[in-house]
Write a protein that holds these residues in place. Structure first.
Motif, PDB file in Angstrom:
ATOM      1  N   GLY A  20       0.757  -1.183   0.075  1.00  0.00           N
ATOM      2  CA  GLY A  20      -0.023  -0.179   0.147  1.00  0.00           C
ATOM      3  C   GLY A  20       0.787   1.014   0.047  1.00  0.00           C
ATOM      4  O   GLY A  20       2.140   1.206   0.277  1.00  0.00           O
ATOM      5  N   PRO A 121      -0.152  -4.692   5.756  1.00  0.00           N
ATOM      6  CA  PRO A 121      -0.996  -4.173   4.751  1.00  0.00           C
ATOM      7  C   PRO A 121      -0.417  -4.231   3.320  1.00  0.00           C
ATOM      8  O   PRO A 121       0.825  -4.361   3.022  1.00  0.00           O
ATOM      9  N   THR A 123      -1.783  -3.580  -1.109  1.00  0.00           N
ATOM     10  CA  THR A 123      -2.608  -2.849  -1.898  1.00  0.00           C
ATOM     11  C   THR A 123      -3.905  -3.474  -2.012  1.00  0.00           C
ATOM     12  O   THR A 123      -4.131  -4.832  -2.168  1.00  0.00           O
ATOM     13  N   LYS A 124      -4.857  -2.698  -2.081  1.00  0.00           N
ATOM     14  CA  LYS A 124      -6.330  -3.208  -2.196  1.00  0.00           C
ATOM     15  C   LYS A 124      -6.516  -3.771  -3.548  1.00  0.00           C
ATOM     16  O   LYS A 124      -5.989  -3.565  -4.503  1.00  0.00           O
ATOM     17  N   LYS A 126      -5.354  -7.155  -4.167  1.00  0.00           N
ATOM     18  CA  LYS A 126      -4.568  -7.856  -4.301  1.00  0.00           C
ATOM     19  C   LYS A 126      -4.864  -9.318  -3.497  1.00  0.00           C
ATOM     20  O   LYS A 126      -5.554  -9.261  -2.567  1.00  0.00           O
ATOM     21  N   SER A 183      -7.179  -6.036   2.368  1.00  0.00           N
ATOM     22  CA  SER A 183      -6.170  -5.366   2.166  1.00  0.00           C
ATOM     23  C   SER A 183      -5.075  -5.603   3.189  1.00  0.00           C
ATOM     24  O   SER A 183      -4.268  -4.603   3.503  1.00  0.00           O
ATOM     25  N   LYS A 184      -4.910  -6.770   3.547  1.00  0.00           N
ATOM     26  CA  LYS A 184      -4.098  -7.235   4.737  1.00  0.00           C
ATOM     27  C   LYS A 184      -3.582  -8.443   4.458  1.00  0.00           C
ATOM     28  O   LYS A 184      -4.379  -9.337   3.820  1.00  0.00           O
TER      29      LYS A 184
END
Length: 215
Positions: A20, A121, A123-124, A126, A183-184
């Motif tokens: 992220g 975290p 990237t959204k 993924k 996103s984790k």
């Protein structure tokens, strides 16, 4: 290198494309970025040998938690991190250590037997597949810890894709599960001395196999 090398370092390299723009938890980086694969390529790798149901370690990882752990585990939920796991009953619990774990449980008498959960975290959008095929990820994980990769499998539990690995050194045995949600990147690690692995195998497989990135 320490004999029990699984205790502290973050056990993977997050590809740059997954990270992220704002990182709230440091991640130990090493080596080159891992290549990404399409779902079709990942499935092809699995069908051609990444997952082999003929080997008992892979079968044990894929089957998830055994049903005979009554009285040995208790449900733990982390509302802030958004996960649940059956933790070993009676083990000491330790609060977060930045970059190493969000929560840790350790046996009272055998402190080198422990379970940790760490979130980082990404990237959204993924998924865990963006790390690479399970076998490749497992080999990099083993290399980073000076360990032998025993098994690498991809499983699905309640709609969540999970990579699971079994590693060993001369003195330590470890199970690791990786999954991505919300996103984790979640990492679950369970460690025992190699000498005591036969006694702890069922418990630790059950604990790691019970993890879900939801409440």
């Amino acid at each position: 290198m320490k004999d029990v090398a699984f205790a502290g370092s973050v056990p993977w390299v997050i590809p740059r494309s997954m990270r992220g723009s704002i990182t709230t938890r440091p991640v130990k980086m090493s080596g080159e970025n891992w290549p990404t694969y399409t779902r079709r390529e990942t499935l092809s790798l699995a069908l051609t040998g990444v997952i082999s149901i003929a080997w008992s370690p892979e079968r044990a990882l894929a089957e998830g938690p055994p049903p005979n752990l009554s009285g040995q585990v208790e449900l733990y939920r982390d509302l802030n991190k958004g996960f649940q796991i059956y933790r070993p009953s009676g083990w000491n619990e330790f609060a977060a250590t930045v970059g190493q774990y969000d929560v840790k449980w350790s046996d009272l008498i055998q402190p080198l037997e422990f379970v940790t959960v760490l979130t980082s975290p990404v990237t959204k959008g993924k998924t865990v597949s963006d790390l690479g095929p399970p076998q490749e990820v497992g080999e990099k994980l083993a290399q980073s810890r000076g360990a032998e990769l025993i098994a690498a499998v991809e499983t699905e539990r309640d709609g969540f894709k999970i990579f699971q690995f079994e590693l060993k050194t001369a003195k330590a045995h470890q199970l690791t599960a990786l999954t991505v949600a919300k996103s984790k990147l979640y990492s679950v690690n369970a460690v025992s001395s190699e000498a005591r692995w036969p006694k702890k195998e069922t418990l630790l497989r059950g604990v790691v196999g019970s993890f879900l990135p939801k409440l």
